[in-house]
Write a protein that holds these residues in place. Sequence first.
Motif, mmCIF file in Angstrom:
data_model
loop_
_atom_site.group_PDB
_atom_site.id
_atom_site.type_symbol
_atom_site.label_atom_id
_atom_site.label_comp_id
_atom_site.label_asym_id
_atom_site.label_seq_id
_atom_site.Cartn_x
_atom_site.Cartn_y
_atom_site.Cartn_z
ATOM 1 N N ARG A 193 0.810 -1.215 0.000
ATOM 2 C CA ARG A 193 0.000 0.000 0.000
ATOM 3 C C ARG A 193 0.849 1.273 0.000
ATOM 4 O O ARG A 193 0.595 2.218 -0.749
ATOM 5 N N ASN A 197 -7.462 2.920 1.788
ATOM 6 C CA ASN A 197 -8.282 2.890 3.000
ATOM 7 C C ASN A 197 -7.557 3.630 4.118
ATOM 8 O O ASN A 197 -6.466 3.231 4.526
ATOM 9 N N ASP A 223 -13.332 -2.115 7.025
ATOM 10 C CA ASP A 223 -13.584 -2.251 5.592
ATOM 11 C C ASP A 223 -14.361 -1.042 5.089
ATOM 12 O O ASP A 223 -15.269 -0.539 5.765
ATOM 13 N N ALA A 232 -5.414 -4.956 -6.849
ATOM 14 C CA ALA A 232 -6.222 -4.994 -5.646
ATOM 15 C C ALA A 232 -5.408 -5.651 -4.541
ATOM 16 O O ALA A 232 -5.210 -6.860 -4.540
ATOM 17 N N ALA A 265 -8.072 -5.881 -1.192
ATOM 18 C CA ALA A 265 -9.281 -5.251 -1.741
ATOM 19 C C ALA A 265 -9.959 -6.242 -2.677
ATOM 20 O O ALA A 265 -9.299 -7.080 -3.300
ATOM 21 N N THR A 279 -14.647 -3.323 -2.182
ATOM 22 C CA THR A 279 -14.425 -3.273 -0.738
ATOM 23 C C THR A 279 -12.923 -3.277 -0.492
ATOM 24 O O THR A 279 -12.202 -4.143 -0.999
ATOM 25 N N ILE A 280 -12.471 -2.293 0.262
ATOM 26 C CA ILE A 280 -11.046 -2.201 0.576
ATOM 27 C C ILE A 280 -10.878 -2.464 2.066
ATOM 28 O O ILE A 280 -11.472 -1.785 2.904
ATOM 29 N N ASN A 281 -10.056 -3.444 2.380
ATOM 30 C CA ASN A 281 -9.806 -3.815 3.771
ATOM 31 C C ASN A 281 -8.801 -2.848 4.402
ATOM 32 O O ASN A 281 -8.156 -2.067 3.697
ATOM 33 N N GLY A 297 -5.474 -1.592 2.842
ATOM 34 C CA GLY A 297 -5.634 -2.019 1.465
ATOM 35 C C GLY A 297 -5.538 -0.879 0.472
ATOM 36 O O GLY A 297 -5.629 0.305 0.828
ATOM 37 N N LEU A 327 -6.435 -0.030 -3.958
ATOM 38 C CA LEU A 327 -7.048 -0.444 -5.214
ATOM 39 C C LEU A 327 -6.624 0.535 -6.298
ATOM 40 O O LEU A 327 -6.658 1.750 -6.093
#
Length: 690
Positions: free
Chosen positions: A340, A648, A653, A666, A669, A679-681, A684, A686
């Motif tokens: 990230r 994120n 999430d 991803a 994500a 959905t991005i943890n 995370g 994207l």
Amino acid sequence: MERKPFQWPQPLAGNKPRVWYGGDYNPDQWPEEVWDEDVELMKQAGVNFVSVAIFSWAKLEPREGVFDFDWLDRVINKLGSNGIAVDLATGTASPPMWLTQAHPEVLWVNDRGEVCQPGARQHYRPTSPVYREYALNLCRKMAEHYKDNPYVVAWHINNEYGCHNRFDYSEDAERAFRKWCEERYGTIDAVNDAWNTAFWAQHLNDFSEIIPPRYIGDGNFMNPGKLLDWKRFSSDALLDLYKAERDAVLEIAPRPQTTNFMVSGGGTLLDYDKWGYDADFVSDDPYFTPGEEHLDELAYAGSLMSGIARKNPWCLMEHSTSAVNWRPINYRCEPGELVRDSLAHLSLGADAICYFQWRQSAAGAEKWHSSMVPHAGPDSQVFRDVCELGADLNKLADEGLLDTKLVKSKVAIVFDYESQWATEHTATPTQQVRHTYEPLAWFRALADNGITADMMPVRGPWDTYEAAVLPSMYILSKENSERVRNYVANGGKLFVTYYTGLTDERDHVWLGGYPGSIRDVLGVRIEEFAPMGNDFPGAMDHLDLSNGTVAHDFADVIGSVADTARVLETFKADKWTGFDGAPAITVNEYGDGKAVYVGARLGREGLAKTMPELLEEMQIEAPKGNGDVLRVERADETGENRFAFYFNRTHKDVKVDVDGGTALVASLAQVDEGGNTATINPNGALVVKL
């Protein structure tokens, strides 16, 4: 100042452009049988770029005048023949023992007259003619030997200038400081005026009486004008050394050249924006801040690097795969942060992603600093993440990312190294306020409201943005005051905070009420400051505002508001304080533009809560999204080739609208069914091609 034309390292012959990926490589720390394994692991990870020989002077020149390039030749040939380009260092960052024993006069001196002994690194005086002679000789030898080497794509000049020897108080520095003052001011009378030497009988009769700001006793106060100039001089002295080393190399072996800055939320050792004018491409060594501001501070630093680069690609020369070794507590990166963090820098214009270092040292001062190949070896999560990132970078290059640049934001936050240096003085209204605190607070507060701002140095084109923020810009020169005036008069939307425009570039107060040089633009006149704290029982330690926010550390006593201005928020306090109902935040009509003034330190949370009102007042539309996600966009000149990066900012999430784009990367994500949302943890990221 004239800026060097931008030049970027070109791929090895027969290779297509990629995101440069790799790190510092120190093969001289390892037996030669490890080198082949290193190359194979680099290929596995997608590494295509390494910096070599940064601290190798003692191995390159083991004795005075005796040079050994054979080992480095073998290393570079192994790398290059396997498609790995070399960013070749000059090796001058750490003088060898034979040099300091033969010439102890190259060692730097602290403000108490104590000599810094060898035993670590950067133990040289930047202004030492002896050190310069030996350093430039090594530079020329390196250039002569490698001028035709096809695997060397860039020059890495020295390393992290000023990290340990920013201030040198030696006799060499004294002579150089006198010369610098003479070149800057011309006459000793001009120096006396700039430093206001009439105060405390500090009048100077000639330049020979100028000395560095050496130790003056605990609790005493150095002349602030002199101290500010000393910081300017120290940055310039190192810059002069850098240019000398750079030119020694380029005269023989022209290649794109750089040196690594240390730009971060608090990285103000040198005037890195001024340095940026002399590099072919700029590079940075930012290391993460542990805790809740990790991502925001990292993005802030990346944005500032983009501003220093003037939106050209820049090089992330060093960061860490996990823990560093130089903090009292060396926190590891959380799962996902390795990938990230690198993608965040990439989103903000870094077309090179590199680490310190390739293989973790088995001994020495940095043996506990994480690396791409950790002590655990390639069978480790760190190395698996390194490989994942390499594949991600190659995929994004294939999709055309290198044809894009960071998209300009609606808002520029202005940063000024000299304002920070001036606010560091011990004789100021409060030691709790520094220039560097406020820009990061504004960056985070805007992000909380869906806007990813551009950080822009004060020399940069901040006055071309829809809106600009001057956050605790303590120094405002006459020139910059006119820029402010013209910007707002021509329709600009300006946000200004407390502690802005208090002095000119000599650190002389603008008289007549603060902020003296731009009072007409802001429509307020401040008569006095109200610093706050809890170091004395019963002292005022906060002020409430009418919108429910709370000010700490500092507030302005606004004595009058112009007819063209309106009060947006007031203070709420006991009547005996004199603050109850007093103006706290105002907005003024000036020419075709508007200027908001925030007269207290609200911090990130207070600013975030106030921001919707300020954005509405200035008619600035926040982009689609929310404060849980940091969104950054890169695009080509036509705007047709666009990439959106989503990060994120929380530990829960979050869902994002992917704008009808195609998800390319991803990390922690998942694209939801239907492909319109993802959905991005936590931790995370994207990347979507729009």
